[in-house]
Design a protein around this motif. Structure first.
Motif, PDB file in Angstrom:
ATOM      1  N   LEU A 204       0.830  -1.203   0.000  1.00  0.00           N
ATOM      2  CA  LEU A 204       0.000   0.000   0.000  1.00  0.00           C
ATOM      3  C   LEU A 204       0.866   1.254   0.000  1.00  0.00           C
ATOM      4  CD1 LEU A 204      -2.761   1.347   0.106  1.00  0.00           C
ATOM      5  CD2 LEU A 204      -2.683   1.152   2.613  1.00  0.00           C
TER       6      LEU A 204
ATOM      7  N   SER B  38       2.206   1.850  -3.455  1.00  0.00           N
ATOM      8  CA  SER B  38       1.169   2.385  -4.338  1.00  0.00           C
ATOM      9  C   SER B  38       0.849   3.834  -3.996  1.00  0.00           C
ATOM     10  CB  SER B  38      -0.093   1.530  -4.220  1.00  0.00           C
ATOM     11  OG  SER B  38      -1.163   2.099  -4.935  1.00  0.00           O
TER      12      SER B  38
ATOM     13  N   GLY C 259      -4.442   3.470  -2.920  1.00  0.00           N
ATOM     14  CA  GLY C 259      -4.110   2.119  -3.390  1.00  0.00           C
ATOM     15  C   GLY C 259      -4.393   1.914  -4.863  1.00  0.00           C
TER      16      GLY C 259
END
Length: 668
Positions: free
Chosen positions: A218, A221, A317
């Protein structure tokens, strides 16, 4: 002739057998009655309890004998060993008790059991002691042991910066097996005392490796691309570095919970939203005619920090282009309202302190920059002040320049932020007299004469801080004033104590300084100073009486005398000023020192001192390094930089400042 034997009639033989049997029974009855008489009503003969013979004693005597032997053993503290720790448990506090009376009762009085009587008369009888266990008390003591013994597992942590994601992996811990510990204590308390090995178990981190990998993914991202924010038709861009700065991961059970700091996100787009937002302001204070007055809060209009963080969290995300959120415009309430500020009790000056220092351009720059950062600080009840957090890292971008600081071994060196320790000393001394609770202060490793010995502080970025806590029920407003040779700090609040004073103890454990020679190009040269220990008491007064006393203990190391140049050969008796680097003193005299000498007295008496509004105890140990600039009579010898393109600073000693020095962890 037939032989005939004489025989009793059958009835006579039977009669004889009966008589013999009756005689035997009579004998047994007599022995039984005798045994009853012999055993009596006391403790049966041959009875022992854990090796203590109480046979034949009266009940009272047996109880006394057991209390004096087994009872004393049972009352002794139980020793528990856990690694290097040696702990003790009081059996009484743990609810472990030996009942001597109940134990004696089991072996006392007459018995009609003939086999038991025969055993009592013929040998010994081992009797188990009667004990009792208060389960609640035992569990409480074992829990206290666990508080000391347990080494909980270290959970993994994740930190995100613009340079990437850093994972600190978790480590297993050790925890006390509490049921097994309770059983061990219950078993051991009636025995001779030997250390009990604490039963411990391995405790793995709660957060799983899979959860760490999920959080890392996460974070990767989230920082892979910017996020677009649509605010009432105005589109602003939150750059990836700002997302990294705002992103945090908090442990929750076996996983991490991501969150975003809305204030950081809003700051990143504030300029882009300038046309559609109305800036607000928290309430604060200003000093008018020597009195603090409230500066009202201003309600703003714009994007809510909470809404911004929650909306952006839903898209970090996602890959591009699915990283756009829409937010609403609304009222931005101040974090501190006017009414809240008025209720803080900031009504008077509770302390004032001024620290003087010799003029140097770098001191004015660095101390002055720190003073600007501190000025206007509002410390709410229960909050902790951190000087490092307040004045920021000592970099050129943050307004600092090169100056002198204390390097390894008490030798002065140069680095960004040199001299900032004067601000640490000023603010800490003001906090000392204001009654702030000391969280952490660290004195300089060597004594600097312009400071009050034992009542001063230094800071080192990434090494140590100067921090204190506002434990009063009132807010504390901090202001500063600067001149070219001093920094003043004022604390404004409501007084909790009538007066706070400092009591200085004598200097003890005097340590002489050494003389060293430095032939390197970086040599600065300095006078030496002795090391010593000193205690300073902070004394609190109310209604004219002392109500509290605290002690700060400081140990200063000796600072070596540094002579620039080659160490003279043994045949040389003296080193002249001409044989060394130029001295900072304009009228340098011949300095004589035996080549074999390792120490000497300082060449000049300490000069300069701090002054405060009060005469003014927590323990502090001296640091190995600090950021203080040297005193005038210990100033290093100035040298011109050999690097091209460096512009000199306007220092009183005409010493050029290096523009891009190598970073130092000595302090800043």
């Amino acid at each position: 002739m037939t032989e005939h034997r004489w025989q009793l009639p059958a009835s006579d033989a039977a009669r004889k057998l009966i008589l013999i049997a009756l005689a035997a029974v009579a004998v047994l009855i007599a022995l039984y009655v005798a045994a009853i008489v012999v055993t009596g009503s006391g403790v049966r003969a041959g009875t022992t309890v854990n090796g203590v013979n109480i046979g034949g004693l009266s009940r009272e005597e047996a109880v006394a004998a057991l209390d004096d032997s087994i009872g004393k053993v049972a009352a002794k503290p139980l020793k528990v060993r856990a690694g290097e720790q040696q702990l003790q448990v009081d059996p009484v506090a743990a609810g472990l008790a030996f009942d001597a009376e109940a134990t004696v009762e089991k072996a006392s009085g007459r018995t009609l059991n003939p086999f038991a009587m025969i055993g009592s008369l013929a040998g010994t009888h081992q009797l188990e002691p009667v004990t009792s266990v208060d389960s609640a008390k035992l569990a409480s003591q074992v829990s206290q042991l666990a508080d000391t013994i347990d080494q909980p597992a270290t959970e993994p942590t994740i930190s995100v910066t613009k340079k990437g994601t850093k994972v600190e992996h978790g480590k297993p811990g050790l925890v006390l097996d509490q049921p097994a510990m309770a059983e061990a204590l219950s078993t051991a308390f009636m025995r001779a005392r030997k250390p009990i090995a604490a039963p411990v178990m391995t405790a793995d981190p709660t957060i799983t490796p899979a959860a760490v990998d999920e959080a890392k993914a996460l974070a990767k991202s989230a920082t892979s691309a910017p996020v677009q924010v649509d605010a009432a038709g105005t589109v602003a861009t939150i750059p990836a570095p700002a997302l990294a700065h705002a992103l945090n991961f908090t442990p929750d059970g076996d996983h991490f919970v991501p969150s975003l700091d809305g204030a950081v996100l809003h700051q990143a787009i504030a300029k882009q939203l300038k046309g559609v937002e109305t800036k607000g302001r928290n309430a604060t204070f200003e000093i008018l005619k020597g009195k603090p007055v409230v500066v009202p809060a201003v309600v703003g209009n714009g994007v809510s920090d909470d809404e911004l963080s929650s909306k952006v969290l839903t898209v970090i995300g996602n890959p591009e282009p699915n990283r756009t959120v829409a937010v609403t415009m609304g009222v931005r309430e101040p974090e501190l309202t006017t009414e809240q500020a008025q209720a803080l009790g900031v009504t008077e000056r509770i302390s004032s302190f001024t620290q003087h220092f010799p003029y140097a351009a770098y001191r004015v720059q660095n101390i002055g920059q720190a003073a600007k950062y501190v000025n206007g600080t509002l410390l709410l009840p229960g909050e902790t002040f951190s000087l490092n957090d307040t004045i920021h890292e000592r970099t050129e971008k943050n307004g600092y320049t090169v100056g002198f600081l204390i390097g390894p071994g008490g030798v002065f060196a140069e680095d960004l932020g040199g001299g900032v320790s004067a601000s640490a000393t000023t603010v800490w001394t003001g906090a000392f007299y204001a009654g702030m609770e000391r969280v952490h202060t660290q004195a300089h490793s060597i004594y600097i004469s312009r400071y009050k010995a034992g009542l001063e502080a230094t800071v080192g970025w990434g090494l140590f801080d100067m921090s204190f806590k506002n434990t009063s029920p009132y807010g504390v407003f901090i202001t500063t004033k600067m001149t070219n040779t001093s920094m003043q700090v004022n604390f404004w609040s409501t007084k909790v104590y009538d007066d706070i004073k400092a009591e200085f103890g004598p200097k003890t454990n005097i340590k002489p300084f050494a003389t060293i020679y430095d032939k390197s190009d970086k040599c600065l040269g300095q006078d030496g100073s002795e090391g010593f220990d000193i205690d300073v008491d902070r004394v609190f007064y109310k209604d004219g009486a002392e109500v509290k006393r605290e002690t700060i203990s400081t140990a200063y190391r000796p600072a070596p005398k540094v002579i620039c140049g080659k160490k003279p050969k043994p045949k040389d008796d003296c080193v002249t000023a001409a044989s060394a680097k130029p001295s900072t003193k304009p009228n340098a005299q011949v300095t004589c020192a035996l080549a074999s000498s390792a120490s000497g007295k300082p060449g000049a008496k300490p000069s300069g001192s701090a002054s405060g509004s009060s005469s003014g105890k927590p323990k502090a140990s001296a640091s190995s390094r600090g950021d203080a600039a040297p005193t005038q009579d210990a100033s290093p010898t100035p040298k011109a930089s050999k690097k091209p393109g460096k512009k000199p600073s306007a220092e009183a000693t005409s010493k050029p400042a290096k523009a891009t020095p190598k970073p130092s962890k000595s302090a800043a």
